[in-house]
Design an enzyme around this catalytic site. Structure first.
Site, PDB file in Angstrom:
ATOM      1  N   GLU B  60       0.811  -1.226   0.000  1.00 48.26           N
ATOM      2  CA  GLU B  60       0.000   0.000   0.000  1.00 48.26           C
ATOM      3  C   GLU B  60       0.839   1.268   0.000  1.00 48.26           C
ATOM      4  OE1 GLU B  60      -0.792  -2.652   1.815  1.00 48.26           O
ATOM      5  OE2 GLU B  60      -2.805  -3.160   1.122  1.00 48.26           O
ATOM      6  N   HIS B 129      -9.918  -5.192  10.945  1.00 44.88           N
ATOM      7  CA  HIS B 129     -10.610  -4.997   9.669  1.00 44.88           C
ATOM      8  C   HIS B 129     -11.914  -4.232   9.808  1.00 44.88           C
ATOM      9  CE1 HIS B 129      -7.797  -8.005   8.234  1.00 44.88           C
ATOM     10  NE2 HIS B 129      -8.243  -7.855   6.998  1.00 44.88           N
TER      11      HIS B 129
END
Lengths: 349, 327
Positions: B60, B129
């Protein structure tokens, strides 16, 4: 002295074909005098920066390039005007070598409205769109992925430019370096990653931070051509970058170049030149290989140069830097209205 | 009017903008061959090819930076994060590179980039998450942040985001991708920085954004059965925030509940309440009440997760509290 490179696993590409059009275009061979001149400009500019910092005219962090001049000058001399250059926070030298006007840089350092970044960036954020100088970036290694992105854009548009990215050896231990190099190798992007190995990440010696000391070898993880170069020899740096640029233009192949150099000043203006993490003796040993002295010596050996030439050049350069100082000093502070400008581009949908 | 999913609305926006402007490309994990982790980019690799629909390694920080670098020299990247939880690894590029480049270069380098992906909790994905990052992102000058909760808003805001010259964060929702709504066949844009009144009422305002708009509207439906007329304001944009619209609704109803998916401390709701106390101090008939996630990492167990999330009953209770109908 730069460490001897012993490992044969490091790839050294063959020099380019002497007759190639690209080479001719790139090399338009600068004379030794031209490169000496650029190096001397950086040296004198940085010396005045130290003085301005002591006087409080420059604030914040200020990282000088003294000792490393051959790296920026040699590398950038191998580029075309339409190539891109991106640097870390130790960026004055590369900016000068790329042709950012000394006045605009000094005014930026003084925090004035005529600075290249309107006084909002300072020492670590020199930018100049006119010469494709994509900054000065302040987070160690943070700009390495940006260089990969510039390479991506070049390939996307089918261009044959290259992006040259300068960073220090300490940046190779961070994730950004590896992520960026992996993608550049995977996608075959025209980027030259140039490590300015000045032996210390702030005060931490390379050997105390990196599990391997021949850091060019890190390129092997990405099957990327790589090379180790003596960073005190301006033509050695230039030639290595020319080889890399040719690979980038012809094959869209990225290269990692480890340039072994040494900074003669502290990490920043708030850091002692020697004493804690390195000894005075070590510093003095390295200063025997001053890149300007080395080039001058070579020129004298070739009968190209005399002491009189040197003092004439030095006077001229000092004049340019004095002019930059005066320009910066006379430039107004940024208008208070500018505080809230350039946060956003006004977007009309 | 065609009824399509939130996912298809985003897909239409992406494809229309890439057809319109060949500087636009999409990059991220699984956007190409896999057709998108949540299928938002379905069919795009086939339509636009691998130079414009770029599968990345799981990196990322790296590919966010690649996007910023490409934007510096004239491209218009759309960076997809598989979720904003993973984008935390890329925050240096979002904040230090994308958001600040224009300012620290004295206006020389704009970064026309979109960072998008699902934000907030889905179901039983637990602590790492299930996080809503809008207050972190909206904190940063130089970024714009939008959080569409319906297919119509998703398409219009994403198209505006792609055309914007600034970095724009688009916060989607994993639980929203399958939701359906009216989306006009003809082209439209929704301006960034404008809120939308999603339901009119005069007893109390619920001010919210993103996925929580669905919760707010359900709460308003149920309250209507009790004769309580709730106005629902969807902020849509969190930076810039439509303060005028907030002021207008609070001046109308004199009571406000601020509903958000994230945590309480330094949340988006805290900013909304600050605007209200500054602009509407004399208009208020009761202290503003906030509804948000319980101040804990998201648990896995179904009952605990349900207890942690803001929901319809909590929102109804908050409305009744500001109306002094319930202690």
């Amino acid at each position: 002295m730069p460490k001897k490179k012993s490992d044969s696993s490091v790839t050294i590409a063959a020099p380019p074909e002497p007759g190639s059009a690209r080479l001719t275009e790139q090399s338009a061979a600068p004379s030794r005098t031209a490169l000496l001149r650029e190096m001397l400009l950086i040296r004198r500019f940085e010396e005045r920066c130290a003085e301005a910092y002591a006087l409080g005219k420059i604030g914040g962090f200020c990282h000088l390039y003294i000792g490393q001049e051959a790296v920026g000058v040699g590398a950038i001399s191998a580029l075309r005007d339409d190539d891109y250059v991106i640097a870390s926070y130790r960026d004055h030298g590369q900016a000068l070598a790329r042709g950012v006007p000394p006045r605009a840089i000094m005014a930026e350092l003084f925090g004035r409205s005529d600075g290249c970044s309107k006084g909002k960036g300072g020492s670590m954020h020199v930018f100049d769109r006119n010469v494709n100088f994509l900054g000065g970036h302040g987070i160690v290694g943070g700009h390495i992925p940006l260089a990969t992105g510039v390479g991506f854009a070049i390939k996307y548009r089918g261009g044959d430019q290259v992006c040259l990215c300068f960073f220090g050896e300490a940046a190779v231990n961070g994730g950004a370096f590896h992520e960026a190099l992996n993608m550049a190798a995977l996608w075959k992007l025209p980027v030259i990653y140039l490590i300015e190995n000045n032996r210390y990440g702030m005060g931490t010696a390379l050997e105390r931070a990196s599990a391997i000391n021949d850091i060019a070898e890190r390129a092997c993880s990405y099957d990327m051509p790589n090379e180790v170069v003596d960073g005190q020899e301006v033509f050695a740096v230039r030639e290595a970058v020319m080889r890399a640029a040719q690979r980038a233009r012809n094959d869209h192949t990225p290269t990692l170049i480890e340039v072994r150099t040494y900074r003669f000043m502290g990490h920043s203006m708030s850091d002692a030149v020697s004493g804690t993490y390195r000894t005075k003796e070590e510093l003095e040993e390295h200063m025997k290989r001053d890149p300007i002295t080395l080039l001058r010596g070579e020129m004298e050996r070739h009968g190209e140069w005399s002491d009189q030439d040197m003092s004439a050049l030095d006077e001229e350069i000092k004049g340019i830097v004095e002019d930059a100082w005066n320009y910066a000093d006379a430039s107004p502070e940024p208008a208070l209205e500018s505080l809230t400008e350039d946060v956003y581009v006004n977007s009309e949908l | 009017m065609p009824v399509i999913t939130y996912r298809d609305a985003l897909n239409q926006a992406l494809r229309e903008e890439m057809q319109r402007d060949d500087r636009v490309f999409i990059m991220g994990e699984e956007v190409g061959v896999y057709q998108g982790a949540y299928k938002v980019s379905k069919g795009m690799l086939q339509e636009f090819g691998e130079m414009r629909v770029v599968d990345t390694p799981i990196t990322e920080l790296g590919f966010a930076g690649v996007g910023v670098g490409a934007a510096m020299v004239g491209l218009r990247p759309i960076i997809e994060f598989m979720t904003w939880n993973f984008a935390l690894l890329a925050l240096d590029q979002v904040v230090n590179s994308a958001a600040k480049m224009l300012y620290m270069s004295g206006g020389q380098f704009s970064i026309p980039i979109v960072f998008r992906g699902p934000n907030g909790a889905a179901l039983q994905l637990s602590a790492q998450h299930s996080q809503a990052w809008e207050s972190w992102l909206a904190h940063i000058p130089g970024l714009k942040v939008v959080a569409p909760g319906t297919p119509y808003d998703a398409k219009g805001l994403l198209k505006s985001a792609v055309r914007d010259e600034n970095p724009v964060i688009v916060l989607e929702g994993e639980m929203l991708y399958n939701t359906k709504g009216d989306v006009p066949a003809e082209e439209y844009l929704i301006p960034i920085g404008k809120a939308a009144l999603k339901r009119e009422g005069d007893h109390c305002s619920i001010i919210t954004h993103g996925k929580m708009i669905l919760v707010a509207l359900q709460a308003a439906d149920q309250l209507a059965k009790e004769g309580i007329r709730v106005e629902v304001l969807d902020l849509l944009s969190l930076r810039p925030m439509d303060v005028e619209a907030i002021v207008a609704t609070v001046r109308k109803t004199n009571r406000a509940v601020v509903l958000e998916e994230g945590w309480e401390v330094a949340g988006i709701g805290a900013q909304v309440v600050d605007y209200i106390q500054r602009e509407c101090f004399d208009d208020l008939d009761a202290p503003v009440v906030r509804v948000h996630q319980t101040d804990v990492p998201m648990p896995y167990a179904k009952n605990l997760e349900r207890a942690a999330k803001p929901d319809v009953p909590k929102t109804i209770a908050a409305v009744k509290r500001v109306m002094y109908l319930e202690q």
